[in-house]
Structure formats: structure tokens, C-alpha cells
Design a protein around this motif. Structure first.
Motif, PDB file in Angstrom:
ATOM      1  N   PHE A   1      -6.783  -6.054   5.764  1.00 16.34           N
ATOM      2  CA  PHE A   1      -6.715  -4.617   5.992  1.00 16.34           C
ATOM      3  C   PHE A   1      -7.550  -4.237   7.209  1.00 16.34           C
ATOM      4  O   PHE A   1      -8.630  -4.780   7.426  1.00 16.34           O
ATOM      5  CB  PHE A   1      -7.283  -3.856   4.780  1.00 16.34           C
ATOM      6  CG  PHE A   1      -6.599  -4.176   3.485  1.00 16.34           C
ATOM      7  CD1 PHE A   1      -5.430  -3.544   3.123  1.00 16.34           C
ATOM      8  CD2 PHE A   1      -7.144  -5.125   2.621  1.00 16.34           C
ATOM      9  CE1 PHE A   1      -4.802  -3.841   1.914  1.00 16.34           C
ATOM     10  CE2 PHE A   1      -6.526  -5.432   1.418  1.00 16.34           C
ATOM     11  CZ  PHE A   1      -5.349  -4.782   1.060  1.00 16.34           C
TER      12      PHE A   1
ATOM     13  N   CYS B   1     -10.888  -0.913   1.486  1.00 16.74           N
ATOM     14  CA  CYS B   1     -10.235  -2.214   1.390  1.00 16.74           C
ATOM     15  C   CYS B   1     -10.643  -3.128   2.538  1.00 16.74           C
ATOM     16  O   CYS B   1     -10.557  -4.348   2.439  1.00 16.74           O
ATOM     17  CB  CYS B   1      -8.730  -2.007   1.399  1.00 16.74           C
ATOM     18  SG  CYS B   1      -8.178  -0.885   2.696  1.00 16.74           S
TER      19      CYS B   1
ATOM     20  N   TRP C   1      -2.025  -3.262   7.552  1.00 19.00           N
ATOM     21  CA  TRP C   1      -2.339  -4.375   6.671  1.00 19.00           C
ATOM     22  C   TRP C   1      -1.261  -5.433   6.724  1.00 19.00           C
ATOM     23  O   TRP C   1      -0.152  -5.162   7.175  1.00 19.00           O
ATOM     24  CB  TRP C   1      -2.533  -3.874   5.229  1.00 19.00           C
ATOM     25  CG  TRP C   1      -1.280  -3.524   4.498  1.00 19.00           C
ATOM     26  CD1 TRP C   1      -0.604  -4.305   3.615  1.00 19.00           C
ATOM     27  CD2 TRP C   1      -0.535  -2.296   4.585  1.00 19.00           C
ATOM     28  NE1 TRP C   1       0.517  -3.659   3.148  1.00 19.00           N
ATOM     29  CE2 TRP C   1       0.578  -2.423   3.723  1.00 19.00           C
ATOM     30  CE3 TRP C   1      -0.691  -1.109   5.305  1.00 19.00           C
ATOM     31  CZ2 TRP C   1       1.513  -1.412   3.555  1.00 19.00           C
ATOM     32  CZ3 TRP C   1       0.244  -0.097   5.148  1.00 19.00           C
ATOM     33  CH2 TRP C   1       1.324  -0.249   4.285  1.00 19.00           C
TER      34      TRP C   1
ATOM     35  N   LEU D   1      -4.208   3.118   8.251  1.00 21.02           N
ATOM     36  CA  LEU D   1      -4.387   1.749   7.756  1.00 21.02           C
ATOM     37  C   LEU D   1      -3.248   0.844   8.211  1.00 21.02           C
ATOM     38  O   LEU D   1      -2.078   1.200   8.117  1.00 21.02           O
ATOM     39  CB  LEU D   1      -4.424   1.775   6.218  1.00 21.02           C
ATOM     40  CG  LEU D   1      -4.644   0.404   5.569  1.00 21.02           C
ATOM     41  CD1 LEU D   1      -6.085  -0.042   5.768  1.00 21.02           C
ATOM     42  CD2 LEU D   1      -4.292   0.431   4.092  1.00 21.02           C
TER      43      LEU D   1
ATOM     44  N   ILE E   1      -3.323   0.431  -3.602  1.00 29.63           N
ATOM     45  CA  ILE E   1      -2.956  -0.952  -3.269  1.00 29.63           C
ATOM     46  C   ILE E   1      -2.425  -1.679  -4.502  1.00 29.63           C
ATOM     47  O   ILE E   1      -3.008  -1.566  -5.589  1.00 29.63           O
ATOM     48  CB  ILE E   1      -4.183  -1.729  -2.729  1.00 29.63           C
ATOM     49  CG1 ILE E   1      -4.882  -0.919  -1.629  1.00 29.63           C
ATOM     50  CG2 ILE E   1      -3.766  -3.111  -2.222  1.00 29.63           C
ATOM     51  CD1 ILE E   1      -6.198  -1.530  -1.181  1.00 29.63           C
TER      52      ILE E   1
ATOM     53  N   VAL F   1       0.868  -1.179   0.000  1.00 30.56           N
ATOM     54  CA  VAL F   1       0.000   0.000   0.000  1.00 30.56           C
ATOM     55  C   VAL F   1       0.904   1.227   0.000  1.00 30.56           C
ATOM     56  O   VAL F   1       1.816   1.330   0.823  1.00 30.56           O
ATOM     57  CB  VAL F   1      -0.933   0.029   1.231  1.00 30.56           C
ATOM     58  CG1 VAL F   1      -1.792   1.294   1.205  1.00 30.56           C
ATOM     59  CG2 VAL F   1      -1.819  -1.207   1.266  1.00 30.56           C
TER      60      VAL F   1
ATOM     61  N   CYS G   1      -2.624   6.569   0.253  1.00 32.18           N
ATOM     62  CA  CYS G   1      -3.739   6.101   1.096  1.00 32.18           C
ATOM     63  C   CYS G   1      -4.344   7.256   1.883  1.00 32.18           C
ATOM     64  O   CYS G   1      -3.639   8.043   2.505  1.00 32.18           O
ATOM     65  CB  CYS G   1      -3.246   5.030   2.068  1.00 32.18           C
ATOM     66  SG  CYS G   1      -4.506   4.554   3.271  1.00 32.18           S
TER      67      CYS G   1
END
Ligand SMILES: Cc1cc2nc3c(=O)[nH]c(=O)nc-3n(C[C@H](O)[C@H](O)[C@H](O)COP(=O)(O)OP(=O)(O)OC[C@H]3O[C@@H](n4cnc5c(N)ncnc54)[C@H](O)[C@@H]3O)c2cc1C
Ligand code: SF4
Lengths: 388, 62
Positions: free
Chosen positions: B24, B16, B34, B32, B58, B5, B10
Motif C-alpha cells: 500500500f 495500511c 495498492w 491510495l 480492505i 480495497v 477508503c
């Protein structure tokens, strides 16, 4: 099935074409778009691209080149004959289809009698023209319309150091947010130095400024009319397809035209009944809905029998970025009987919209994506229940 | 497969998170988080996340 034709080569059309291939259609797939460009994403056009932080290339959708489709770009569809299942294009060609997916979206509404040089913002070419005008460091930009596009451009222009007058006939910006949240956004724009004129009627847009109905003159080298969008369905006149009163293409829950099972639609152009709106037909202009619609219409188009098609029930989701504020909304907050702030902590805020019976119909957050996601899950479950 | 990512892109939309909640997640401060190494069996849902991300942030490698 032999031939799927998609009209409109933007987000909804692209996702439809991708879905048609991913469910295994190996016949012809044609995508027609009146813009000369391959599909690109629009939200940055009032934000990162306008600010010069992103380029056209950054906005292009990835993996378009690996999609096995026949792209007809720079070609507007001008007519539809359902009896012969033929679409005619502006260049005189015609295309026959077994299934047609209409994803012609919206265009910017223009101001009546606006002189040349007044900007509107819908496509990449508009955005690059507006960016060039801002790069020239004008004294001031006057923006007519304090909706989402107008407010985002105001924020971008302020960041670039350009003076902004933002004008709306309503008493608040961002009417869908309701009066209380609208007032907060108004304060935010004023804090950032925007000359915000609310309840202000516009008499004339002229080159070099805007004249208000109370006699005030606003002088500005750059003028933007940001007064909403209209669905692109004029080309369907004579096709017999049913439209709603505002030109949206009327579909059932499965995004199938109420008039013709072989015609489906996706994105900003569609008017379809949503379970969270009590089954009323709605039209929403949201990125995520256009993406979801496209994927669903593509899959549904390949069902042999219309009864095998699935409905679109996901709650509409929308965001807007202005300065350091991220506004997010889910469901139909503007349709609620009440909108109540349930949590507020500095720049973060959570508001719930409920109907007269107290049922949650939508939520709005400021700078709180995690809470918004939780409401989204809750509304998705409710919508599934209401649709069942 | 590896999931990347671009955190410069982002914007914490959390799109997501819906197709692939096991990959995620939004932290309490909306940032975020992940998983980078994801089992091949999760490919379809991670691809759905790629398509759902409005920032095109992504990427799947491998
Ligand atoms: C400046 C701006 C900022 C935005 N910001 C956000 C945001 O922050 N968050 C959000 O959720 N949404 C945002 N949106 C809305 C979002 O971009 C739209 O919901 C989305 O683009 C809809 O996709 P669509 O494919 O349905 O329609 P469109 O993107 O409008 O695409 C329709 C395509 O069809 C083409 N077309 C039209 N008529 C014909 C014809 N007769 N023949 C051939 N082609 C035709 C059009 O030229 C266009 O390329 C923004 C929109 C704009 C303009
Ligand atoms: S959808 Fe995209 S922008 Fe949103 S949190 Fe996930 S990676 Fe970030």
C-alpha cells in the motif's frame, strides 16, 4: 495458562481477544461487554452513520464470528476481587481468570441536571437516537461542546440541512489543535453556516434549548451535550488497582497495571507512560491507539513472566473529518512549546509541534495524509530511541 | 492472494501503509494505490493492514 477474561467488548477488547488467540492460547477466553451489541466501530457514529450513509451493520467489525471466544454481552462487570481473581457481573455470575484485560473505555460525560431528552453520543444506540432526531428535520440543533465530537456532529447536521448552534466556553473550537488552527476550524464552521458561540458559558440545558450565562436563550428542538468522555473504572472501586487523578487505570509501559501483574488494560481507559511525553502517564482517546493497545495487551497477557512483555511506544495517531476537511494529528502536538505552520496550500496545511529544545513532539495536517504519514514514521523512530 | 480495497470506504488514512509499505502507498494527492496480487508470504502483514484500517475497507480474497 487456563483462562483469559477481557472486560469491554469494543475495539480494544476485540483486538485483545484476537491477539490472545493469534499467539496460540487454546484455553478459555471470555469477553464481557455491557452493551447488547457485538463490537462495532465508533468513528462513523458522528459521521457516516449519523449522516445515514452507513448502517449499524456497516459499523460491525468483521470476523468477530470466527473468533473462538465466549461472549457475555449485555453483562456489566460490577466488581473485581484480585485475591480470588474473580470478576463479578451485574447478573450475579462470577468469572475467574488467570489474566484479566480491562478494556472498558469511556462513556460520554453528561451535563449535570440535564433534563431527559438531551442527547449524548458514545454508542450506537445514542447515534441512532440522534439520527432519528435529525431525520425529523428539526428547526435547529444546539450542541454544547466544540470538541471533536461536537464539531463532527455540527458538520453532519449542516450537511443534512439542519441549522446548528455550536457553543463552547473556550475561545476556540478543538482546543488540542492550538489557537491558530482552531481559528481556521472556527472559520470553516462559520462558512458552512454554523452559529458558533465561543467564550460562551452555559447556564442551563433545558428541553427545547440552552440558556447561556450572559442571558441569551438558544432555542433548539434537539440538544446534544458533547462535553468529553470519562473512563469507565468505577466498577474497580475496592479492587485496589491504582487509578490516576482522573480515573484512568494506571499502567506501566507494557499496559500492565502498576498494582497487579495479572491485570492488563487497553484503549481509552488506560493511563500509561509514553516516551514521546517524556515518560509522563498519558491517556488518549484515539481509535488507532485502542487497536494497537488491544493487540499488545493480548500478546503481553500470555507472557509467563511480566519481564517478557513489550512496551507500547507507537506515537498516538488521530483523525477527524469535518465537511471536506480531514484533520490528522500524530504524537503529542498539544504538549509542544510551539506549533508552527510549515506549509500551507489552499485547504492543505502542515504544522509541526516542537518542545523547548526544538525536538519534534507532534504534527498536525489538514488534508495531507501523505505528509502526516512521514511525520508518523519519524516520531515512531524517535519514540523507539527514547524508550530504549 | 488478492487484495481488495473498497475505494468508496477508503478515506486515505494511510494506516495500511505502515504494516505493508510494499503493498500500500499513498500517492502525492493522498489517493491510495495498492497491489492487487500479493505473494502469500506477505499475508501476515496484509492481515495487519486489514485490522489497522479504520474504515474496514480492505479485504483479502483467497
Ligand atoms: C462519536 C465518536 C467519534 C469518534 N471519532 C473518532 C475519530 O474520528 N478518530 C479517532 O481516532 N477516534 C475517534 N473516536 C474515539 C474511538 O472511537 C475510541 O478511541 C475507541 O472507541 C476506544 O476503544 P475502547 O475499546 O478503548 O473503548 P470503547 O470503545 O469506549 O469501549 C469500551 C466498551 O466497554 C464497555 N464497558 C464499559 N464498562 C463496562 C463494564 N463495567 N462491564 C462491561 N463492559 C463495560 C462499554 O460499554 C464499551 O462497549 C470517536 C469516538 C466517538 C464516541
Ligand atoms: S487504512 Fe484503510 S482508509 Fe486508510 S488508506 Fe488504507 S485502506 Fe484507505
Amino acid at each position: 495458562m487456563h483462562r483469559v477474561v477481557v472486560i469491554g467488548a469494543s475495539l480494544a477488547g476485540l483486538r485483545a481477544a484476537q491477539a490472545v488467540r493469534s499467539v496460540g492460547h487454546d484455553g478459555a477466553l471470555v469477553v464481557v461487554g455491557d452493551e447488547a451489541h457485538l463490537p462495532y466501530t465508533r468513528p462513523p457514529l458522528s459521521k457516516q452513520l449519523l449522516a445515514g450513509e452507513q448502517t449499524h451493520h456497516d459499523c460491525a467489525f468483521p470476523a468477530v464470528d470466527t473468533l473462538d471466544a465466549d461472549w457475555r454481552l449485555g453483562a456489566a462487570a460490577t466488581g473485581l476481587d484480585r485475591a480470588s481473581k474473580t470478576v463479578t457481573l451485574a447478573d450475579g455470575q462470577s468469572l475467574t481468570y488467570d489474566r484479566l484485560i480491562i478494556a472498558t473505555g469511556c462513556r460520554a460525560r453528561t451535563w449535570p441536571d440535564a433534563p431527559g431528552g438531551v442527547h449524548t453520543l458514545r454508542g450506537i444506540d445514542d447515534a441512532l437516537a440522534l439520527r432519528a432526531a435529525l431525520d425529523a428535520q428539526p428547526q435547529r440543533i444546539a450542541i454544547v461542546g466544540a470538541g471533536f465530537v461536537g464539531c463532527e456532529v455540527a458538520a453532519t447536521a449542516r450537511k443534512a440541512g439542519v441549522a446548528v448552534t455550536l457553543i463552547d466556553v473556550e475561545a476556540q473550537p478543538l482546543v488540542p489543535l492550538g489557537a491558530e488552527l482552531g481559528a481556521r476550524c472556527a472559520a470553516l464552521h462559520r462558512e458552512h453556516g454554523v452559529d458558533l458561540r465561543l467564550g460562551a458559558g452555559v447556564a442551563t440545558l433545558r428541553k427545547g434549548g440552552v440558556d447561556l450565562t450572559d442571558g441569551t436563550r438558544v432555542d433548539a428542538e434537539v440538544v446534544l451535550a458533547a462535553v468529553g468522555a470519562l473512563p469507565n473504572t468505577e466498577w474497580l472501586a475496592g479492587s485496589g488497582l491504582a487509578l490516576d487523578a482522573r480515573g484512568g487505570l494506571l499502567c506501566d509501559a507494557t499496559l500492565t497495571s502498576v498494582t497487579d501483574d495479572d491485570v492488563l488494560a487497553a484503549g481509552d481507559v488506560v493511563s500509561w507512560p509514553h516516551p514521546l511525553a517524556g515518560g509522563d502517564a498519558v491517556r488518549v482517546e484515539h481509535w488507532t491507539t485502542a487497536a494497537e493497545h488491544g493487540a499488545l495487551a493480548g500478546r503481553n497477557a500470555l507472557a509467563d513472566d511480566a519481564s517478557e512483555r513489550a512496551g507500547h511506544v507507537a506515537p498516538p495517531y488521530f483523525w477527524s473529518d469535518q465537511y471536506d476537511l480531514k484533520i490528522q494529528a500524530v504524537g503529542f502536538p498539544a504538549r509542544g512549546a510551539t506549533l508552527t505552520i510549515v506549509d500551507e496550500d489552499g485547504p492543505r496545511l502542515v504544522a509541526e509541534a516542537r518542545d523547548a529544545a526544538g525536538r519534534l513532539v507532534g504534527a498536525i495536517t489538514f488534508n495531507n495524509a501523505k505528509r502526516l504519514a512521514a511525520y508518523r514514521r519519524q516520531l515512531a523512530t524517535e519514540a523507539l530511541g527514547a524508550a530504549a | 492472494m488478492r487484495v481488495r480495497v473498497d475505494m468508496n470506504l477508503c478515506q486515505s488514512h494511510g494506516e495500511c501503509v505502515f504494516p505493508a509499505p510494499d503493498v500500500f502507498e499513498l500517492a502525492d494527492d493522498d489517493v491510495l494505490i495498492w497491489k492487487e496480487d500479493v505473494a502469500e508470504s506477505r499475508r501476515a502483514d496484509v492481515e495487519a493492514a486489514v485490522n489497522a484500517c479504520p474504515m474496514m475497507a480492505i479485504r483479502i480474497e483467497g
